[in-house]
Structures are given as C-alpha cells and as structure tokens.
Write an enzyme that holds these catalytic residues in place. Structure first.
Site, PDB file in Angstrom:
ATOM      1  N   LYS A   1       0.834  -1.207   0.000  1.00 31.78           N
ATOM      2  CA  LYS A   1       0.000   0.000   0.000  1.00 31.78           C
ATOM      3  C   LYS A   1       0.865   1.253   0.000  1.00 31.78           C
ATOM      4  O   LYS A   1       0.662   2.173  -0.794  1.00 31.78           O
ATOM      5  CB  LYS A   1      -0.903  -0.011   1.243  1.00 31.78           C
ATOM      6  N   ASN A   2       1.843   1.303   0.911  1.00 30.52           N
ATOM      7  CA  ASN A   2       2.618   2.532   1.072  1.00 30.52           C
ATOM      8  C   ASN A   2       3.562   2.793  -0.094  1.00 30.52           C
ATOM      9  O   ASN A   2       4.118   3.885  -0.196  1.00 30.52           O
ATOM     10  CB  ASN A   2       3.400   2.513   2.396  1.00 30.52           C
TER      11      ASN A   2
ATOM     12  N   CYS B   1      -2.878  13.196  13.374  1.00 32.17           N
ATOM     13  CA  CYS B   1      -3.816  12.067  13.275  1.00 32.17           C
ATOM     14  C   CYS B   1      -3.770  11.302  14.584  1.00 32.17           C
ATOM     15  O   CYS B   1      -3.093  11.717  15.529  1.00 32.17           O
ATOM     16  CB  CYS B   1      -3.488  11.186  12.078  1.00 32.17           C
TER      17      CYS B   1
ATOM     18  N   ARG C   1       2.606  14.551  13.437  1.00 32.87           N
ATOM     19  CA  ARG C   1       2.952  14.339  12.027  1.00 32.87           C
ATOM     20  C   ARG C   1       3.183  15.655  11.283  1.00 32.87           C
ATOM     21  O   ARG C   1       2.398  16.076  10.436  1.00 32.87           O
ATOM     22  CB  ARG C   1       1.899  13.457  11.357  1.00 32.87           C
TER      23      ARG C   1
ATOM     24  N   ASP D   1       5.129   0.392  12.220  1.00 31.00           N
ATOM     25  CA  ASP D   1       3.819  -0.130  11.815  1.00 31.00           C
ATOM     26  C   ASP D   1       3.574  -1.556  12.311  1.00 31.00           C
ATOM     27  O   ASP D   1       2.439  -2.040  12.257  1.00 31.00           O
ATOM     28  CB  ASP D   1       3.681  -0.096  10.281  1.00 31.00           C
TER      29      ASP D   1
ATOM     30  N   ARG E   1      -8.333   0.061   5.377  1.00 29.53           N
ATOM     31  CA  ARG E   1      -7.378   0.928   4.666  1.00 29.53           C
ATOM     32  C   ARG E   1      -6.144   0.138   4.225  1.00 29.53           C
ATOM     33  O   ARG E   1      -5.500   0.493   3.247  1.00 29.53           O
ATOM     34  CB  ARG E   1      -6.911   2.071   5.583  1.00 29.53           C
TER      35      ARG E   1
HETATM   36  C1  UD1 Z   1       5.210   6.626   6.412  1.00 29.80           C
HETATM   37  C2  UD1 Z   1       4.205   5.495   6.359  1.00 29.80           C
HETATM   38  C3  UD1 Z   1       3.792   5.081   7.751  1.00 29.80           C
HETATM   39  C4  UD1 Z   1       5.003   4.745   8.599  1.00 29.80           C
HETATM   40  C5  UD1 Z   1       6.009   5.897   8.547  1.00 29.80           C
HETATM   41  C6  UD1 Z   1       7.309   5.589   9.268  1.00 29.80           C
HETATM   42  C7  UD1 Z   1       3.020   5.946   4.300  1.00 29.80           C
HETATM   43  C8  UD1 Z   1       1.725   6.289   3.661  1.00 29.80           C
HETATM   44  N1  UD1 Z   1       3.026   5.935   5.638  1.00 29.80           N
HETATM   45  O1  UD1 Z   1       4.542   7.752   7.013  1.00 29.80           O
HETATM   46  O2  UD1 Z   1       2.950   3.944   7.657  1.00 29.80           O
HETATM   47  O3  UD1 Z   1       4.587   4.571   9.938  1.00 29.80           O
HETATM   48  O4  UD1 Z   1       6.332   6.217   7.182  1.00 29.80           O
HETATM   49  O5  UD1 Z   1       7.854   4.408   8.787  1.00 29.80           O
HETATM   50  O6  UD1 Z   1       3.981   5.649   3.636  1.00 29.80           O
HETATM   51  N2  UD1 Z   1       8.219  14.276  10.750  1.00 29.80           N
HETATM   52  C9  UD1 Z   1       8.563  15.588  11.087  1.00 29.80           C
HETATM   53  N3  UD1 Z   1       8.605  16.507  10.077  1.00 29.80           N
HETATM   54  C10 UD1 Z   1       8.343  16.200   8.779  1.00 29.80           C
HETATM   55  C11 UD1 Z   1       8.010  14.864   8.449  1.00 29.80           C
HETATM   56  C12 UD1 Z   1       7.961  13.915   9.458  1.00 29.80           C
HETATM   57  O7  UD1 Z   1       8.796  15.913  12.243  1.00 29.80           O
HETATM   58  O8  UD1 Z   1       8.391  17.102   7.910  1.00 29.80           O
HETATM   59  C13 UD1 Z   1       8.112  13.268  11.822  1.00 29.80           C
HETATM   60  C14 UD1 Z   1       6.663  12.752  11.950  1.00 29.80           C
HETATM   61  O9  UD1 Z   1       5.891  13.603  12.778  1.00 29.80           O
HETATM   62  C15 UD1 Z   1       6.872  11.375  12.541  1.00 29.80           C
HETATM   63  C16 UD1 Z   1       8.228  10.925  11.961  1.00 29.80           C
HETATM   64  O10 UD1 Z   1       8.858  12.118  11.466  1.00 29.80           O
HETATM   65  O11 UD1 Z   1       6.972  11.469  13.940  1.00 29.80           O
HETATM   66  C17 UD1 Z   1       8.137   9.908  10.847  1.00 29.80           C
HETATM   67  O12 UD1 Z   1       7.384  10.448   9.812  1.00 29.80           O
HETATM   68  P1  UD1 Z   1       7.560  10.009   8.292  1.00 29.80           P
HETATM   69  O13 UD1 Z   1       8.778   9.133   8.177  1.00 29.80           O
HETATM   70  O14 UD1 Z   1       7.499  11.217   7.436  1.00 29.80           O
HETATM   71  O15 UD1 Z   1       6.283   9.102   8.069  1.00 29.80           O
HETATM   72  P2  UD1 Z   1       5.186   9.204   6.938  1.00 29.80           P
HETATM   73  O16 UD1 Z   1       5.821   9.388   5.607  1.00 29.80           O
HETATM   74  O17 UD1 Z   1       4.136  10.170   7.338  1.00 29.80           O
END
Ligand code: UD1
Length: 444
Positions: A23-24, A119, A124, A310, A402
């Site tokens: 999915k991701n 969320c 996030r 996850d 989902r």
């Molecule tokens: C993706 C996955 C999710 C998985 C996560 C970490 C998808 C759709 N989702 O989420 O299932 O749990 O990777 O493996 O692919 N952060 C910041 N600033 C930013 C971006 C992120 O502080 O600009 C923080 C977030 O708040 C979070 C952490 O970094 O605490 C990890 O986020 P990120 O790696 O970006 O996860 P996602 O891409 O949202």
C-alpha cells in the site's frame, strides 16, 4: 450500517497466505505518475480503501484511471492535469495524499494541497517537506489550511533532512525529477517503498541513484525524456509482518508467500529472539512455526532497517501472551499506543510510561468487544483476538480496511474462525458482506 469482525479465537493458523502489493509504495507510485505526460500501468495494486482514496485524489486533478481488480492493475493517464489542488476533504481522509505536492510542483510548478494535520498516532509535522521544497527554489506559503507552492523553475540542491522522514524523502524525490541540475538528499529515509518509488521513476526515464541508502542523488531530466512504463510494485512487508505475527501468536505453522524476506530482517530476528522459527524456503516465501509459548523481548521502533513502527502494535499482541516482561519503546510517533487500552480490556497486563510500554505476559487473553483506533492498532486487535480464549468483536473496521485486503478471506484460509457482519440500521439483523473497497472504475 455498522460493521464488525467476529473472531472465535484459539485456532492455530495453518496453511499458506499470499501477500499483496505494498500500500505505502503504490500510493506514492500513483503520485509519481503525475509527472508523466503519458499513460503508465502499475501491477500488484491491492484493492484497498486507501488506493480508492488516492484514485479520487488524482481524478480530481484531471487524471484518468482504470483499476482492474481481477488483474490488480491500475492504468493512469496523466496527459492532462486540469487542477492543481488536493482538497481538504480528500487529504483529511488519507494523509498520504499529501504526496501529490512534490509531483504537482515538479510537473506544473504549482500546487495547492490541504494541510493534513495530525492524526490518531501523532502530530505528524511537514516542516521537512516544506524546507526541502524551498531549497529546490519553490515559494511555499500556508494559506487558509492549504500549502500553496509555486516556482518559476525548480533547481537541484543539496538537502539535509533533520530526520529520515519517509514522506519528505518521497516528496523531494518527486519534485527533483524534473528540476534543473542535480539534487542530493542526505539523511534520506531508506525504506523499501523509497527504493520502489526510485525504481518506478527510473522506469519512466528519471535518473535517480542511491535509493535505499542515506544519500539519494537525483539528476534532473526534461519532461520530454519521461515515457510510459509497466511496473510491478513490491510486496507489502507490513501486511506480511502482520500475518507472521498472527501465525506466531496462535502457535501456528504456515507459509507466507509473495514476500521479499530481506525487507523483514529486523522482524524475523526479533521472532527468533522470542523463540519462533522462521525459515526462508525460497526467495519469496517464509515458513513460520511456533511450537511453544513465545519468550518476552524488548523492542525499539526505528526507521528502516530498524524494527518498523507499523508492526509495533501487532507484535505487542504477541508479547501480551509471551513468557516474561517485554519493554516496547516507540521512537517514531508520540501517540502510537492506542491499542494498549483495548488489549488491557482483553486481559493484557500493560503499563504505559511515556513512549515505553511494559508488558507482563499473561497466559491467555479473553475475547471481548474492542474498537480499532487506527489501522495498525486494528491489526493488533486482530492478532490478539486470534489467540484469545472466547469470542472477540472488533469495531471501527474502516481503519483496518485501509490496509488489509480481503483480510477475513486470507485468515479463514489459514483456519481462523472469522466473520464480518454488517448490522442493518435497526441493528436487528446481520449478514456477511462482500468487501470490495474499490467500487468504481474509470475509463482511461
Ligand atoms: C510513512 C508510512 C507510515 C510509517 C512511517 C514511518 C506511508 C503512507 N506511511 O509515514 O505507515 O509509519 O512512514 O515508517 O507511507 N516528521 C517531522 N517533520 C516532517 C516529516 C515527518 O517531524 O516534515 C516526523 C513525523 O511527525 C513522525 C516521523 O517524522 O513522527 C516519521 O514520519 P515520516 O517518516 O514522514 O512518516 P510518513 O511518511 O508520514
């Protein structure tokens, strides 16, 4: 209509299960297709509500799509992009749709994408996405709950991410494909889904190297150099890890097929520590066997190749019935313990202290009514119910749908006693529902 899954626990899972596409990864490939002034075809696309939401997001931009459930294929025609906006209604439904920002900016030099907000599992933030896009020459403003990004042109830059964010790495890769010159992303995320995105982009003519390491180099190419592709996405390592957890929790013996075992190294080694046996029987299959009660183990979630956040919740369900005390540290999200209260309702002995959970294994869990608070919390409840004594009723299935395709069917084939029931409005009668989240298909 309200839906529930009913599981009569205590059956050992046996047989074989086949894993679907990731999915991701697929969601990001769908955004990447926006860069292409042509048609592309993606295979191994799971039939999930998140995929349906992403179809709606890109249709809204003027892109045509056709999903063929029987072939698990998705054709995307992004010849005409008529709108640069991803609205709040869709982005709030699925925050991963925020990924269209980088692709729209790259292709159209303009994007207006609703801020996804926090969320259930955490704040996030998106600061790293924005800083990176600015480094590539975009002007980015937050206006009325939207991220509004524009650029006369994007120019390659060296970007250092403060943390290896998956989404920021992907958004920046997408924006950099058509930028002038080279971009380097340092401290990039190394998840397999990043490698899949780079492979897809290279298959349409991009020039990306280093994906899967902490330094990704994107040499900008011209739009006219991009071309059509047929691409098959990687298997879903999180879906695979969830089934593996379920087999172990029920002390079962089964084969998980259509997986890339090296994507699950941290998970398999944790299971060995806990006393389960996992054997890679061919390049795409893992045999899982658990004869005795598992042992407690400590676990810290980390970016890939560390233990995936996850899978923290389904593994906590195994620890809830393991011998001894396990300590789980959640280091990625500040609020990813919402399954703890529900597992306690099933008789688990778990104490939460900040981002640590201390789990004293009990001999058995007991079935009761529980509610999924998010996708992976739902997965934890499924695993816990499968090994519990008695009957469990799991509610809030929209979270689980989902990310898990034909879940009841796959678990039934492994011998679980599981049914989905749909209550009618009066709540009097209930029937089994066929579950097809992608109801519409669109002509290309
Ligand atoms: C993706 C996955 C999710 C998985 C996560 C970490 C998808 C759709 N989702 O989420 O299932 O749990 O990777 O493996 O692919 N952060 C910041 N600033 C930013 C971006 C992120 O502080 O600009 C923080 C977030 O708040 C979070 C952490 O970094 O605490 C990890 O986020 P990120 O790696 O970006 O996860 P996602 O891409 O949202």
């Amino acid at each position: 209509m309200s839906e529930r899954i009913i599981i009569k626990g205590g059956r050992q899972l046996k047989g074989e299960v086949s894993i679907g596409g990731a999915k991701n990864a697929v969601l990001k490939l769908m955004a990447a297709a926006l860069l292409l002034d042509d048609i592309c075809e993606i295979h191994n696309v799971p039939e999930l509500s998140d995929v349906q939401t992403m179809i709606e997001v890109i249709n809204h931009l003027g892109v045509k799509t056709e999903y063929k459930p029987s072939e698990k294929s998705l054709i995307i025609n992004a010849k005409h992009i008529t709108n640069y906006e991803a609205c709040y209604e869709l982005v709030s439904k699925m925050r991963a749709s925020f990924i269209v920002l980088g692709a729209l900016l790259g292709r159209c030099k303009e994007a207006r994408v609703a801020l996804p907000g926090g969320c259930a599992i955490g704040e996030r933030r998106i600061d790293l996405h924005i800083k990176g896009l600015e480094a590539l020459g975009a002007q980015v403003k937050i206006e009325g709950g939207y991220v509004v990004a524009k650029a006369t042109k994007l120019v390659g830059a060296e970007i250092h991410l403060d943390r290896p964010s998956v989404g920021a790495t992907e958004n920046l890769m997408l924006a950099a494909v058509l930028a002038e010159g080279s971009s380097i992303i340092n401290n990039a995320a190394q998840e397999p889904e990043i490698v899949d995105l780079a492979n897809f982009l290279n298959s349409i003519g991009a020039d990306i190297s280093g994906a899967g390491t902490s330094e990704i180099v994107i040499n900008g190419v011209k739009q006219k150099d991009l071309h059509s592709t047929v691409y098959t996405t990687v298997p879903d390592r999180i879906e695979a890890g969830t089934y593996i957890a379920a087999i172990v929790a029920t002390r079962g013996h089964a084969i998980v097929r259509n997986v890339f075992p090296n994507h699950l190294s941290s998970v398999l080694s944790k299971l060995t520590e806990m006393g389960a046996t996992t054997t890679i029987i061919d390049p795409f299959s893992i045999e899982v066997n658990c004869v005795n009660r598992t042992r407690a183990a400590d676990m810290v979630t980390q970016p890939y190749p560390g233990f995936p956040t996850d899978l923290q919740s389904p593994f906590m369900s195994i620890m809830a019935v393991s011998k001894g005390i396990s300590i789980v540290t959640e280091s990625i999200y500040e609020n990813r313990f919402r399954h703890v209260g529900e597992l306690r309702r099933m008789g688990a002995d778990i104490q939460q202290e900040g981002n640590h959970a201390i789990i004293k294994g009990v001999k058995f869990l007991t079935g009761t009514q529980v509610k999924a608070s998010d996708l992976r919390a739902g997965a934890a409840l499924i695993v816990a119910s499968l090994c519990a004594n008695g009957t469990c009723e799991i509610e809030n299935l929209h979270h689980i749908d989902r990310g898990y395709e034909i879940l009841e069917h796959k678990l039934s084939m492994l011998g679980a006693n599981i049914t989905r029931v749909v209550d009618d409005v009066s709540g009097v009668d209930a029937h089994i529902q066929s579950n097809s989240p992608i109801s519409q298909s669109y002509e290309v």
